[in-house]
Design a protein around this motif. Structure first.
Motif, PDB file in Angstrom:
ATOM      1  N   GLU A  25      -1.764   3.624  -2.241  1.00 19.91           N
ATOM      2  CA  GLU A  25      -3.175   3.293  -2.002  1.00 19.91           C
ATOM      3  C   GLU A  25      -3.556   3.755  -0.595  1.00 19.91           C
ATOM      4  OE1 GLU A  25      -2.580  -0.839  -2.690  1.00 19.91           O
ATOM      5  OE2 GLU A  25      -3.264  -0.736  -4.775  1.00 19.91           O
ATOM      6  N   ALA A  26      -4.107   4.941  -0.487  1.00 18.68           N
ATOM      7  CA  ALA A  26      -4.283   5.604   0.802  1.00 18.68           C
ATOM      8  C   ALA A  26      -5.180   4.820   1.761  1.00 18.68           C
ATOM      9  CB  ALA A  26      -4.838   7.008   0.589  1.00 18.68           C
ATOM     10  N   LEU A  27      -6.354   4.402   1.287  1.00 21.82           N
ATOM     11  CA  LEU A  27      -7.273   3.695   2.181  1.00 21.82           C
ATOM     12  C   LEU A  27      -6.704   2.346   2.599  1.00 21.82           C
ATOM     13  CD1 LEU A  27      -9.937   3.413   3.666  1.00 21.82           C
ATOM     14  CD2 LEU A  27     -10.989   2.614   1.531  1.00 21.82           C
ATOM     15  N   PHE A  28      -6.172   1.585   1.646  1.00 15.28           N
ATOM     16  CA  PHE A  28      -5.581   0.286   1.963  1.00 15.28           C
ATOM     17  C   PHE A  28      -4.419   0.455   2.930  1.00 15.28           C
ATOM     18  CE2 PHE A  28      -3.077  -3.570   0.324  1.00 15.28           C
ATOM     19  CZ  PHE A  28      -3.708  -4.424   1.227  1.00 15.28           C
ATOM     20  N   TYR A  29      -3.670   1.532   2.788  1.00 20.13           N
ATOM     21  CA  TYR A  29      -2.559   1.800   3.699  1.00 20.13           C
ATOM     22  C   TYR A  29      -3.063   1.988   5.139  1.00 20.13           C
ATOM     23  CZ  TYR A  29       1.286   4.102   6.064  1.00 20.13           C
ATOM     24  OH  TYR A  29       2.250   4.435   6.974  1.00 20.13           O
ATOM     25  N   GLN A  30      -4.092   2.807   5.301  1.00 17.60           N
ATOM     26  CA  GLN A  30      -4.613   3.050   6.650  1.00 17.60           C
ATOM     27  C   GLN A  30      -5.176   1.769   7.269  1.00 17.60           C
ATOM     28  OE1 GLN A  30      -4.195   5.748   8.382  1.00 17.60           O
ATOM     29  NE2 GLN A  30      -3.284   6.933   6.718  1.00 17.60           N
ATOM     30  N   LEU A  31      -5.877   0.983   6.462  1.00 20.56           N
ATOM     31  CA  LEU A  31      -6.412  -0.278   6.967  1.00 20.56           C
ATOM     32  C   LEU A  31      -5.288  -1.233   7.347  1.00 20.56           C
ATOM     33  CD1 LEU A  31      -9.319  -0.838   4.399  1.00 20.56           C
ATOM     34  CD2 LEU A  31      -9.541  -0.179   6.809  1.00 20.56           C
ATOM     35  N   ALA A  89       0.820  -1.214   0.000  1.00 20.80           N
ATOM     36  CA  ALA A  89       0.000   0.000   0.000  1.00 20.80           C
ATOM     37  C   ALA A  89       0.853   1.263   0.000  1.00 20.80           C
ATOM     38  CB  ALA A  89      -0.932  -0.004   1.211  1.00 20.80           C
ATOM     39  N   ASP A 110       4.536   7.763   4.150  1.00 19.21           N
ATOM     40  CA  ASP A 110       4.016   6.411   4.358  1.00 19.21           C
ATOM     41  C   ASP A 110       5.116   5.376   4.226  1.00 19.21           C
ATOM     42  OD1 ASP A 110       1.550   7.510   4.697  1.00 19.21           O
ATOM     43  OD2 ASP A 110       0.736   6.900   2.758  1.00 19.21           O
TER      44      ASP A 110
END
Length: 256
Positions: free
Chosen positions: A175-181, A170, A238
């Motif tokens: 991939e911002a959302l996948f990174y946070q998850l 991520a 990130d």
């Protein structure tokens, strides 16, 4: 605060002690005082057999200024004056299955299930017991075999490897959302692993960071590295956070 807790205990007991299926009742308090936004009183209601349905329970808690039950009927939220109160209804046979799985040496179900329920069993203050079930269950949890902890450690080591790979993907793919998850999953797996390494049950989320940092066995430079992962500073990329997560992982895996 003790007077508030004592009064609330008396009101809750006045309702629940009339239930034939009630086995034990325990209580935990969260937050420092009634003006703390995180303050509430939480009861674990251990029962054998049926309990009143939510509609009937609403009628029984006559002192509550509001009442709300979850869709499955396993939790109630009420207000006693301005005090938030939660009640969780837990069938004894379900608790027994988890405790038996853990005491048998770490069956698959026990190794991947959060130990927060065990934390509550041990740490909550018992205010009513019928028989010795609660006392006996607590004794069992205090002497779980090494195989239980070994199974949890192995499960969360594998989990950390998996989520670190997701975090890496991520971060470099943007991939911002996948990174946070993935970061959230990483922190969750890391926490579970460290509590298992220290042979401790997982505490409530509100005290998780404080409890983590108080563990006697931690990865090297853990407090500093964890602080970096938790910071929202945009100056920390990130990919840099991913590198910090990798260093924490390497150090954490060496602990066991």
């Amino acid at each position: 605060m003790d007077a508030i807790l004592r009064t609330t205990n008396e009101q809750i007991l006045g309702v629940l002690q009339g239930w034939d299926s009630l086995e034990a009742l325990s209580v935990l308090r969260f937050g420092t005082d009634r003006y703390d936004p995180s303050f509430f009183i939480s009861y674990d209601v251990y029962h054998r057999g049926p309990i009143p349905e939510p509609g009937e329970r609403e009628q029984l808690f006559t002192f509550a200024v509001s009442f709300e039950s979850t869709r499955d009927g396993e939790k109630d939220r009420i207000m006693v004056e301005d005090i938030p109160v939660r009640l969780e209804y837990k069938p004894v046979d379900q608790v027994d299955r988890l405790v038996l799985a853990a005491s048998d040496g770490g069956a698959a179900e026990a190794s991947v299930t959060s130990t927060y329920g065990f934390f509550r069993l041990l740490q909550a203050t018992a205010i009513l017991e019928r028989g010795d079930w609660l006392r006996s269950t607590r004794k069992t949890l205090q002497y779980l075999p090494d195989a239980f902890w070994a199974a949890r450690i192995a499960a969360y080591q594998a989990r950390m490897d998996h989520v670190l790979a997701d975090l890496t993907s991520a971060a470099y793919a943007g991939e911002a959302l996948f990174y946070q998850l993935s970061l959230a999953a990483f922190l969750e797996a890391l926490s579970s692993l460290l509590f298992a390494v220290n042979r401790e049950f997982e505490p409530p989320g509100r005290t998780l960071q404080e409890s983590l940092l108080a563990l006697p066995v931690l990865p090297e430079e853990f407090e500093t590295r964890l602080a970096y992962l938790l910071r929202s500073d945009v100056a920390i990329s990130d990919t840099r956070r991913r590198e910090i997560a990798r260093l924490i992982t390497l150090s954490a895996l060496r602990l066991s």
